[in-house]
Write an enzyme that holds these catalytic residues in place. Structure first.
Site, PDB file in Angstrom:
ATOM      1  N   ASP A  70      39.385  46.238  48.226  1.00 15.80           N
ATOM      2  CA  ASP A  70      39.896  46.151  46.859  1.00 15.80           C
ATOM      3  C   ASP A  70      41.079  45.191  46.916  1.00 15.80           C
ATOM      4  O   ASP A  70      42.108  45.491  47.537  1.00 15.80           O
ATOM      5  CB  ASP A  70      40.339  47.551  46.406  1.00 15.80           C
ATOM      6  CG  ASP A  70      40.972  47.552  45.021  1.00 15.80           C
ATOM      7  OD1 ASP A  70      41.327  46.472  44.507  1.00 15.80           O
ATOM      8  OD2 ASP A  70      41.134  48.651  44.451  1.00 15.80           O
ATOM      9  N   ASN A  97      38.430  34.786  43.469  1.00 20.40           N
ATOM     10  CA  ASN A  97      37.488  34.845  42.351  1.00 20.40           C
ATOM     11  C   ASN A  97      37.386  36.225  41.710  1.00 20.40           C
ATOM     12  O   ASN A  97      37.023  36.343  40.541  1.00 20.40           O
ATOM     13  CB  ASN A  97      36.112  34.392  42.864  1.00 20.40           C
ATOM     14  CG  ASN A  97      34.999  34.695  41.896  1.00 20.40           C
ATOM     15  OD1 ASN A  97      34.797  33.977  40.927  1.00 20.40           O
ATOM     16  ND2 ASN A  97      34.275  35.781  42.140  1.00 20.40           N
ATOM     17  N   TYR A 163      44.017  40.338  30.007  1.00 22.15           N
ATOM     18  CA  TYR A 163      43.239  39.284  30.686  1.00 22.15           C
ATOM     19  C   TYR A 163      43.890  37.908  30.491  1.00 22.15           C
ATOM     20  O   TYR A 163      44.093  37.165  31.451  1.00 22.15           O
ATOM     21  CB  TYR A 163      41.814  39.287  30.119  1.00 22.15           C
ATOM     22  CG  TYR A 163      40.874  38.325  30.796  1.00 22.15           C
ATOM     23  CD1 TYR A 163      40.266  38.651  32.004  1.00 22.15           C
ATOM     24  CD2 TYR A 163      40.567  37.090  30.224  1.00 22.15           C
ATOM     25  CE1 TYR A 163      39.383  37.779  32.625  1.00 22.15           C
ATOM     26  CE2 TYR A 163      39.686  36.210  30.835  1.00 22.15           C
ATOM     27  CZ  TYR A 163      39.089  36.561  32.031  1.00 22.15           C
ATOM     28  OH  TYR A 163      38.225  35.692  32.643  1.00 22.15           O
ATOM     29  N   LYS A 167      45.633  35.520  33.418  1.00 25.18           N
ATOM     30  CA  LYS A 167      45.175  34.167  33.753  1.00 25.18           C
ATOM     31  C   LYS A 167      46.286  33.131  33.528  1.00 25.18           C
ATOM     32  O   LYS A 167      46.419  32.185  34.300  1.00 25.18           O
ATOM     33  CB  LYS A 167      43.920  33.808  32.939  1.00 25.18           C
ATOM     34  CG  LYS A 167      42.715  34.690  33.262  1.00 25.18           C
ATOM     35  CD  LYS A 167      42.298  34.616  34.731  1.00 25.18           C
ATOM     36  CE  LYS A 167      41.009  35.372  35.009  1.00 25.18           C
ATOM     37  NZ  LYS A 167      40.566  35.319  36.412  1.00 25.18           N
TER      38      LYS A 167
HETATM   39  C1  BGC Z   1      35.537  35.502  30.129  1.00 27.49           C
HETATM   40  C2  BGC Z   1      34.187  35.500  29.459  1.00 27.49           C
HETATM   41  C3  BGC Z   1      34.224  34.692  28.193  1.00 27.49           C
HETATM   42  C4  BGC Z   1      34.791  33.315  28.461  1.00 27.49           C
HETATM   43  C5  BGC Z   1      34.941  32.492  27.203  1.00 27.49           C
HETATM   44  C6  BGC Z   1      35.977  34.078  30.328  1.00 27.49           C
HETATM   45  O1  BGC Z   1      37.206  34.040  30.932  1.00 27.49           O
HETATM   46  O2  BGC Z   1      35.454  36.168  31.361  1.00 27.49           O
HETATM   47  O3  BGC Z   1      33.819  36.826  29.169  1.00 27.49           O
HETATM   48  O4  BGC Z   1      32.926  34.544  27.662  1.00 27.49           O
HETATM   49  O5  BGC Z   1      36.040  33.433  29.082  1.00 27.49           O
HETATM   50  O6  BGC Z   1      35.591  33.187  26.183  1.00 27.49           O
END
Ligand code: BGC
Length: 265
Positions: A70, A97, A163, A167
């Site tokens: 993990d 990744n 998310y 990023k």
């Molecule tokens: C996400 C996807 C999404 C894409 C575009 C990615 O970072 O993991 O789920 O479709 O971005 O929005």
């Protein structure tokens, strides 16, 4: 220009599915030995190891190994690197990744535990794996770390605050690590995929309405395939990209243009 990675030792986290598995296949095809990290679905990692071993039946040593850890757990990451030291004596390429997108919710309804989990896997996990890799790479004065980011390091995504924040954080971590590692001849880059057809977004592309909506945001008019990310990833970690470090390469069908595109129709 031919991209070869013969003799290179690569680790791909989350290498047992989606974009990770495509990168594993492409690195191996270029001649690298690849460690496939996974946390769940060992059967997928085992199948990929078997596939690569069969394709390289004549090779003197194993071309692929599976390693469970993990990435958000410092102890498990240390143990994974100790295993790679034992098997290979080090590492030349890390592809960070492994990632999750978390349960969608507007920020005011978001579960703090979900927020923390996404940050721990995507950001802390990338940090922990890069930390162990860079220790070895700076000492040997060569190596490449490639962090898998997302178009959402730059464009907002309602419901996915954890998310997007992870990023965007990864993008700046990439730049800082690149600056630190450069004097040692080590490169650090990020690759930001757009909408790629993988298990992480299956709920979107398997539903005709949400797929249609997504395609209006992609100027090239289609989703990308994992191989289209894997090819660029392989180039970035190869000597062909020897003067590239410290930034994010977008591979997104021009999706980062999409606010303008959507308005302009
Ligand atoms: C996400 C996807 C999404 C894409 C575009 C990615 O970072 O993991 O789920 O479709 O971005 O929005």
């Amino acid at each position: 220009m031919q991209i070869r990675l013969d003799g290179k030792r690569a680790l791909v986290t989350g290498g047992n599915s989606g974009i990770g598995a495509a990168i594993v296949r492409e690195l191996a095809a270029a001649g690298a030995r690849v460690a496939i990290n996974y946390v769940v679905h060992p059967e997928l990692a085992n199948a990929l190891v078997a596939e690569l071993q069969a394709a390289n039946a004549g090779a003197a040593s194993a071309v692929a190994v599976g390693v469970q850890a993990d990435v958000s757990d410092a102890t498990q990451v240390e143990a994974m690197y100790a295993e790679l030291d034992r098997q290979w004596g080090g590492i030349d390429i890390l592809v960070n990744n492994a990632g999750i997108d978390g349960a969608p919710a507007p920020t005011w309804e978001a579960d703090p535990a979900n927020f923390e989990r996404v940050l721990r896997v995507n950001l802390q996990g990338s940090f922990l794996c890069a930390r162990s890799a860079l220790k070895r790479m700076t000492a040997q004065r060569s190596g490449v770390v490639l962090n898998m980011s997302s178009v959402h390091e730059r464009i907002a995504w309602s419901g996915f605050g954890a998310y997007t924040a992870s990023k965007a954080g990864l993008a700046m971590l990439t730049q800082t690590m690149a600056q630190e590692a450069a004097p040692f001849g080590v490169r650090v880059l990020a690759l930001a995929p757009g909408a790629i057809r993988t298990p992480i977004n299956q709920n979107v592309w398997s539903n005709p309405d949400s797929l249609r909506d997504l395609l209006t945001k992609i100027p090239l008019g289609r989703m990308g395939e994992p191989a289209e990310i894997a090819q660029v990833a392989t180039f970035l970690v190869s000597g062909a990209a020897s003067y590239m470090s410290g930034n994010t390469v977008f591979v997104d069908g021009a999706m980062t243009d999409y606010p303008e595109f959507a308005h302009g129709g």
